[in-house]
Write a protein that holds these residues in place. Structure first.
Motif, PDB file in Angstrom:
ATOM      1  N   UNK A 145       0.826  -1.210   0.000  1.00  0.00           N
ATOM      2  CA  UNK A 145       0.000   0.000   0.000  1.00  0.00           C
ATOM      3  C   UNK A 145       0.865   1.267   0.000  1.00  0.00           C
ATOM      4  N   UNK A 146       1.999   1.228   0.693  1.00  0.00           N
ATOM      5  CA  UNK A 146       2.850   2.412   0.830  1.00  0.00           C
ATOM      6  C   UNK A 146       3.971   2.474  -0.198  1.00  0.00           C
ATOM      7  N   UNK A 147       3.980   1.558  -1.150  1.00  0.00           N
ATOM      8  CA  UNK A 147       4.989   1.608  -2.201  1.00  0.00           C
ATOM      9  C   UNK A 147       6.372   1.174  -1.760  1.00  0.00           C
ATOM     10  N   UNK A 148       6.446   0.301  -0.761  1.00  0.00           N
ATOM     11  CA  UNK A 148       7.738  -0.218  -0.297  1.00  0.00           C
ATOM     12  C   UNK A 148       8.148  -1.422  -1.140  1.00  0.00           C
ATOM     13  N   UNK A 149       9.445  -1.695  -1.116  1.00  0.00           N
ATOM     14  CA  UNK A 149       9.991  -2.779  -1.945  1.00  0.00           C
ATOM     15  C   UNK A 149      10.483  -3.967  -1.127  1.00  0.00           C
ATOM     16  N   UNK A 150      10.464  -3.868   0.192  1.00  0.00           N
ATOM     17  CA  UNK A 150      10.989  -4.966   1.000  1.00  0.00           C
ATOM     18  C   UNK A 150      10.431  -4.888   2.414  1.00  0.00           C
ATOM     19  N   UNK A 151      10.537  -6.008   3.122  1.00  0.00           N
ATOM     20  CA  UNK A 151      10.299  -6.050   4.557  1.00  0.00           C
ATOM     21  C   UNK A 151      11.645  -6.151   5.262  1.00  0.00           C
ATOM     22  N   UNK A 152      11.674  -5.722   6.517  1.00  0.00           N
ATOM     23  CA  UNK A 152      12.910  -5.735   7.308  1.00  0.00           C
ATOM     24  C   UNK A 152      12.603  -6.381   8.650  1.00  0.00           C
ATOM     25  N   UNK A 153      13.433  -7.327   9.070  1.00  0.00           N
ATOM     26  CA  UNK A 153      13.253  -7.951  10.380  1.00  0.00           C
ATOM     27  C   UNK A 153      14.578  -7.947  11.144  1.00  0.00           C
ATOM     28  N   UNK A 154      14.465  -8.165  12.445  1.00  0.00           N
ATOM     29  CA  UNK A 154      15.650  -8.200  13.298  1.00  0.00           C
ATOM     30  C   UNK A 154      16.121  -9.611  13.602  1.00  0.00           C
ATOM     31  N   UNK A 155      15.801 -10.559  12.744  1.00  0.00           N
ATOM     32  CA  UNK A 155      16.158 -11.959  13.006  1.00  0.00           C
ATOM     33  C   UNK A 155      17.667 -12.179  12.908  1.00  0.00           C
ATOM     34  N   UNK A 156      18.188 -12.967  13.828  1.00  0.00           N
ATOM     35  CA  UNK A 156      19.587 -13.381  13.845  1.00  0.00           C
ATOM     36  C   UNK A 156      19.607 -14.902  13.879  1.00  0.00           C
ATOM     37  N   UNK A 157      20.288 -15.510  12.943  1.00  0.00           N
ATOM     38  CA  UNK A 157      20.217 -16.968  12.764  1.00  0.00           C
ATOM     39  C   UNK A 157      20.586 -17.695  14.057  1.00  0.00           C
ATOM     40  N   UNK A 158      19.665 -18.567  14.517  1.00  0.00           N
ATOM     41  CA  UNK A 158      19.931 -19.406  15.676  1.00  0.00           C
ATOM     42  C   UNK A 158      19.717 -18.757  17.015  1.00  0.00           C
ATOM     43  N   UNK A 159      19.289 -17.477  17.033  1.00  0.00           N
ATOM     44  CA  UNK A 159      19.194 -16.787  18.320  1.00  0.00           C
ATOM     45  C   UNK A 159      18.043 -17.297  19.177  1.00  0.00           C
ATOM     46  N   UNK A 160      16.874 -17.532  18.555  1.00  0.00           N
ATOM     47  CA  UNK A 160      15.734 -18.110  19.272  1.00  0.00           C
ATOM     48  C   UNK A 160      15.153 -19.227  18.420  1.00  0.00           C
ATOM     49  N   UNK A 161      14.155 -19.923  18.965  1.00  0.00           N
ATOM     50  CA  UNK A 161      13.638 -21.134  18.323  1.00  0.00           C
ATOM     51  C   UNK A 161      13.105 -20.878  16.921  1.00  0.00           C
TER      52      UNK A 161
END
Length: 391
Positions: free
Chosen positions: A281-297
């Motif tokens: 809706x806002x014309x964005x091209x990507x999502x962004x997350x704070x995931x770090x591999x293996x940090x939580x389940x």
């Protein structure tokens, strides 16, 4: 009389090709925007430099530097002088006055670093270094020369005008904000997601935030914590749009209809779908997350795969290869960490299974979701009811 100015250095922007001017114009606009409320400032463009001048009087560095320092794309700020005359005599006198004002009688070592891009100036770079160094030695008994590891480097740049400075304040680098398109960040109240949001903003991505709020299970204090994180990010970006998406009904629906050990995976897939609706809706091209591999389940490779499969647009994970301490260090540096550790939980933590599945299989997750006939309705309603906060 020499005029106080702020020399602004930019980094990888200088390596851009024919479109370099676009990035530099963004930097100039950002500087002007950040300073317009505190005075009459003008930005002069020089090759490899921007020069901030105060057209309203003598520059107050204590006011100007904190407003320019957070601008992405800049690598250094140099409080210095612009000389009125193009002569060695003027240069000697003003350089001496600068060194005396900055360092007084404190015993120190120094060297002179001169660059003469204006070939019409009367002395060459090496001659400027030698003559200026000798003049300072003769007039400041507390100074001695050390060309390898000096306490102070006096920089002289001979351009259309002569500029000199001896202090370089390192800034954050990156690319001018908004030069890399738009992304929507899934912003919780934790440590990781605000750091990820900041890091993508540093790479020139215009960022917006989506926060999933589940009252009464998450409090207004939890919401306020996320708002405060958004405000801190806005200190770097100039503004920040935050969507507060009500997720209580959807979360309870999942709690009643999916296996408890898979609840987190289903919840995060729903979040990604909602965030993607807002991004489109806002014309964005990507999502962004704070995931770090293996940090939580849910951040195992299998978990990330199962979550990511629901998205159509790219998902940027700038923290993927970092450990927790590295993320904390950045959060501390940029001023988000102390906000993040306030004791208020987000909606991902209130229904966490005692033994969550760490290696979910995508076909199993998708088979379960096919039976969730009302899932689309809950996601659409949550997005429709989202509160928009402009920070």
């Amino acid at each position: 009389m020499a005029e106080k100015v702020l020399l602004v250095k930019f980094g990888e922007v200088a390596m851009r090709g024919d479109n370099q001017y676009i990035f530099i114009n963004r930097l100039i606009l950002a500087i002007r925007r950040n300073l317009e409320a505190v005075g009459n400032y003008y930005v002069v463009r020089e090759p490899g430099r921007l020069i901030v001048e105060d057209r309203g009087g003598e520059m107050d560095y204590d006011t100007v530097i904190p407003r320019v320092e957070p601008i992405f794309g800049l690598v250094g700020l140099c409080p210095g002088l612009k000389l009125e005359e193009m002569s060695m005599e003027t240069l000697k006198k003003d350089a001496l006055a600068h060194m005396q004002e900055m360092y007084g009688d404190t015993p120190m070592t120094f060297k002179v670093n001169a660059r003469r891009s204006n070939k019409g100036f009367e002395a060459r770079s090496q001659e400027i270094c030698a003559d200026l160094g000798e003049y300072i030695l003769d007039n400041m008994s507390n100074m001695t020369v050390n060309v390898k590891t000096p306490d102070v480097v006096l920089y002289v740049e001979v351009r259309n005008r002569i500029y000199l400075y001896s202090k370089v304040i390192k800034t954050y680098g990156g690319l001018p904000y908004g030069s890399s398109g738009k992304g929507v960040s899934l912003l919780s109240g934790g440590i990781d997601s605000p750091v990820a949001t900041w890091m993508m903003a540093k790479r020139g991505v215009e960022v917006e935030g989506v926060y999933f709020h589940s009252p009464p299970y998450t409090s207004e204090w939890a919401k306020q914590k996320v708002i405060d994180l958004g405000k801190r990010i806005a200190d770097f970006t100039g503004s920040f749009k935050l969507y507060v998406v009500p997720f209580t009904d959807l979360q309870l629906y999942l709690l009643e209809n999916v296996p408890h050990d898979k609840l987190t995976i289903h919840l995060k897939r729903a979040m990604m779908r909602a965030a993607e609706q807002i991004a489109v809706k806002d014309g964005a091209w990507s999502l962004i997350t704070g995931e770090s591999v293996g940090q939580v389940a849910s951040q195992t490779m299998q978990g990330i795969y199962a979550i990511n499969a629901v998205c159509n647009m790219p998902v940027l994970r700038p923290l993927a290869g970092m450990d927790k301490q590295e993320i904390i260090n950045i959060g501390t540096k940029i001023g988000t960490y102390d906000i993040s550790i306030r004791p208020y939980e987000d909606c991902c933590t209130i229904f966490v299974a005692k033994h969550p599945q760490i290696k979910p299989r995508l076909h199993v997750i998708e088979r379960i979701e096919k039976k969730l006939t009302d899932l689309d309705k809950y996601i659409d309603e949550a997005v429709e009811k989202a509160e928009i906060i402009e920070l």
